[in-house]
Design an enzyme around this catalytic site. Structure first.
Site, short mmCIF file in Angstrom:
data_model
loop_
_atom_site.label_atom_id
_atom_site.label_comp_id
_atom_site.label_asym_id
_atom_site.label_seq_id
_atom_site.Cartn_x
_atom_site.Cartn_y
_atom_site.Cartn_z
N LEU A 190 0.88 -1.16 0.00
CA LEU A 190 0.00 0.00 0.00
C LEU A 190 0.92 1.20 0.00
CD1 LEU A 190 -2.61 -0.92 2.77
CD2 LEU A 190 -2.91 -1.11 0.30
N ASP A 191 0.51 2.29 -0.63
CA ASP A 191 1.40 3.43 -0.60
C ASP A 191 1.37 4.09 0.77
OD1 ASP A 191 -0.61 5.36 -0.42
OD2 ASP A 191 -0.59 5.82 -2.55
N LYS A 192 2.27 5.02 0.98
CA LYS A 192 2.49 5.60 2.29
C LYS A 192 1.21 6.13 2.93
CE LYS A 192 5.07 9.32 4.57
NZ LYS A 192 6.09 10.38 4.40
#
Length: 338
Positions: free
Chosen positions: A162-164
């Site tokens: 998952l992105d940040k």
């Protein structure tokens, strides 16, 4: 099996089926200023003092790679002696050494765990893998701190991302056999992931919509993705099912089901149909309803256990900032029927 609340508060190369959303710069540049304390010292020793979060071995590798300059000249030897008046620059980049990141002890929100796998509820703001600008405090650091056996696994057992600034559920392997099985399951699309997205604009028309639009690098901005014409630009097929769960004059709550896992797929597809995510400044969203990060949450994860063959479903309600934004816009939804 279904689990909707945390039990504990506390990779081979990634496949194309993964939602790998971090596209930040691959190199971080830092300026170096050598003081009188460094006068006459070896370059690697001085760097260890100026960039203490990295091992001396790693810094030596960067020197050998030509990533360190002093007074405008690239220095390729760790034994080079620096002077108090010297200044320079170092390019921090991943190396084989830098992939062996240190274990860190901090709470992980474990929704499920057994001897074979973990399901983690990642908070917004946490990076999955160490990278330039985010060398510590990542999920990988936390997994290495949680279980020393993770050192024996590529990427500490992480099989998708998952992105940040996206919160929500991730599955992590605890053995090589399980890791391989999960990677294959993701590639075969038998691991099901559903997200909640808070988007700008009133939803019109049928509540359900299927978006089939290729995603690739934006030809005008290589740091972001875009819907592309495959006859003119490189990209990959991408499909997302959307369902409006709640609607209002300012925006809508949408359930997003991935059929492919392209970089930033949901964010790109939602923007392409005129509903950019709230606070997603990269893809046309704006700060609103108190959100300071893109309003995207991985709310449901379904898979077949690689060892027991038991079907498993996990759910995680949106975090506080997301829930507060829904309340601010008067969007209500019965999570029990999600």
């Amino acid at each position: 099996m279904k689990n909707t609340s945390p039990i504990i508060s506390v990779t081979p190369a990634l496949t194309e089926a993964e939602a790998a959303e971090d596209t930040g710069p691959e190199v971080e540049l830092r300026t170096l200023s050598f003081s009188s304390e460094h006068h006459g010292a070896r370059l690697d020793r001085a760097l260890a003092d100026l960039v203490p979060e990295f091992s001396r071995n790693y810094l030596q590798q960067l020197i050998e790679l030509g990533s360190v300059s002093v007074n405008g000249r690239v220095i390729g030897k760790a034994s080079f002696k620096v002077k108090a008046s010297d200044s320079g620059q170092i390019e921090l980049r991943p190396t084989p050494q830098s992939q062996a990141f240190k274990a860190e002890s901090f709470p992980l929100d474990l929704v499920y765990q057994d001897e074979h796998l973990l399901v983690v509820n990642k908070p917004a703001g946490m990076v999955v893998h160490p990278a330039p600008g985010n060398w510590s405090g990542t999920l990988m650091n936390g997994l290495l701190g949680f279980d020393a056996q993770a050192f024996n696994l590529p990427r500490a057992g992480i099989v998708h991302r998952l992105d940040k600034d996206t919160s929500g559920l991730m599955v992590v392997a605890r053995s090589r056999a399980v890791m391989e099985a999960l990677v294959q399951a993701i590639a075969a699309r038998t691991v099901k992931r559903q997200y909640l997205a808070l988007a700008h604009g009133t939803w019109y028309g049928a509540p359900q919509r299927h978006v089939d639009a290729p995603v690739g690098r934006d030809p005008g901005n290589r740091l972001r993705m875009a819907v592309v014409d495959l006859n003119q630009h490189s990209g990959k097929l991408a499909q997302t099912d959307l369902e409006c769960l709640a609607n209002g004059p300012l925006g809508c709550l949408v359930k997003c089901t991935l059929h492919t896992g392209r970089t930033h797929q949901i964010r790109v597809h939602m923007a392409s149909i005129g509903h950019p995510l709230v606070a997603d400044l990269v893809y046309g969203g704006a700060l609103a309803a108190g959100m300071q990060r893109q309003a995207l949450h991985a709310a449901r994860l379904a898979l077949v256990h690689p060892v027991t063959s038991q079907p498993m479903i996990f759910e995680a309600k949106p975090p506080v900032d997301f829930a507060a934004a829904l309340e601010c816009w008067g969007l209500k939804y019965n999570w029990a029927s999600f």
